[in-house]
Scaffold this active site. Structure first.
Site, short mmCIF file in Angstrom:
data_model
loop_
_atom_site.label_atom_id
_atom_site.label_comp_id
_atom_site.label_asym_id
_atom_site.label_seq_id
_atom_site.Cartn_x
_atom_site.Cartn_y
_atom_site.Cartn_z
N CYS A 52 0.84 -1.20 0.00
CA CYS A 52 0.00 0.00 0.00
C CYS A 52 0.88 1.26 0.00
O CYS A 52 1.49 1.57 -1.01
CB CYS A 52 -0.98 -0.03 1.17
N HIS B 272 -3.77 -5.20 -0.11
CA HIS B 272 -3.30 -5.76 1.16
C HIS B 272 -3.38 -7.28 1.13
O HIS B 272 -4.46 -7.85 1.04
CB HIS B 272 -4.14 -5.21 2.31
N GLU C 167 -1.71 -8.97 3.64
CA GLU C 167 -1.28 -9.34 4.99
C GLU C 167 -2.40 -9.37 6.02
O GLU C 167 -2.15 -9.56 7.21
CB GLU C 167 -0.20 -8.33 5.45
#
Length: 237
Positions: A88, A177, A179
C-alpha cells in the site's frame, strides 16, 4: 534472514507475514517511523519491508521522516541491490523514491476487489501458482501515477492500473493488502482517516465489511502464504 520493517501506524503491521517469518526462523526489526524511531544502519539487513499508513508520500513538510525513509528505500534497493517488499503506502513509497510519481485517485478503493495479472505478472515468479484474476482486499485513496524508470506493472485493475509492480530483480510493491488478519478491518475502522475513506467508498455497505472480509480470510491467508513463499524464494537466490 534479517528483516527490517518500516511501519507508519501501529495497526498497519505485517499481519499474516509476521507469523510466517517467525515460524521460518527469520528475525524482524520494526521501526515505527510515525513515532520518530530512528532508521538503523541498513547494511545488516537482508530484506526491507514498508507497510501502509494514512499519510501520503508527498507530505514531507508535515512528516519530515518521509524524506529519510525514501532515502533508505532508495539506498537499499538501488545501491545495495537487496530485496524490498512494499504494501500500500510502501508500494507508493517505492515508486516515489525511485523517481516515479504518486497522486490521489478519483475515488478511494476500499473493500473486496480483484486485480488482473499483466503478461509480465504472469511470467513473474512472485505470482507463481496464482490465477490471472486475483481476489484481494483494498484500502487506499492514492495510487502510482507514473512508474519509475525500469519498473514493470505486474497487476492492475480499472480503479488503479498499477496494483503490483517490480523494479529491478528484487523490489516489489503491492497496492492491495495481502497481509490482513481478523483484526484488520476493526482496527482500521477506528482510524478517522480510514473511516472517512471507507464511508466514502462503500456508504451503507461499510457496515458489513468486517463480515464480508471474514468470510474470505482463509482464501486470503492461503494467498499470503503462497506470495510469501514465492517472494522469499526470489530473495534468497
Amino acid at each position: 534472514m534479517r528483516i527490517l520493517v518500516f511501519q507508519h501506524l501501529g495497526v498497519e503491521h505485517p499481519g499474516t507475514f509476521t507469523a510466517l517469518w517467525t515460524a521460518a526462523g527469520h528475525t524482524i526489526k520494526t521501526v515505527e517511523l510515525d513515532e520518530d524511531e530512528p532508521i538503523p544502519p541498513l547494511d545488516p539487513f537482508d530484506l526491507l519491508v514498508a507497510m501502509g499508513g494514512p499519510m501520503d508520500v508527498w507530505q514531507e513538510a508535515e512528516l519530515p521522516w518521509l524524506v529519510a525513509e525514501k532515502a533508505a528505500i532508495r539506498r537499499f534497493v538501488r545501491d545495495l541491490g537487496r530485496p524490498y517488499l512494499g504494501i500500500c503506502l510502501g508500494h507508493q513509497l517505492l515508486a516515489d523514491a525511485l523517481g516515479g510519481s504518486v497522486g490521489l485517485m478519483a475515488a478511494p478503493e476500499v473493500g473486496l476487489a480483484s486485480v488482473r495479472l499483466t503478461e509480465a505478472g504472469r511470467d513473474d515468479p512472485v505470482f507463481k501458482g496464482f490465477p490471472d484474476e486475483v481476489d484481494c482486499f483494498q484500502w487506499h485513496g492514492a495510487e502510482v501515477k507514473r512508474l519509475p524508470d525500469g519498473a514493470v506493472i505486474l497487476a492492475g485493475n480499472a480503479a488503479a492500473p498499477v496494483q503490483a509492480m517490480r523494479w529491478g530483480r528484487y523490489a516489489y510493491g503491492f497496492q492491495y493488502h495481502v497481509e490482513i488478519t481478523p483484526r484488520t478491518v476493526p482496527d482500521w475502522q477506528a482510524i478517522p482517516a480510514y473511516r472517512a475513506s471507507l464511508d466514502m467508498a462503500l456508504g451503507q455497505r461499510a457496515a458489513t465489511l468486517e463480515a464480508d472480509v471474514g468470510a474470505r480470510l482463509k482464501t486470503f491467508g492461503a494467498a499470503a502464504t503462497r506470495l510469501n513463499e514465492n517472494f522469499l524464494a526470489i530473495s534468497e537466490q
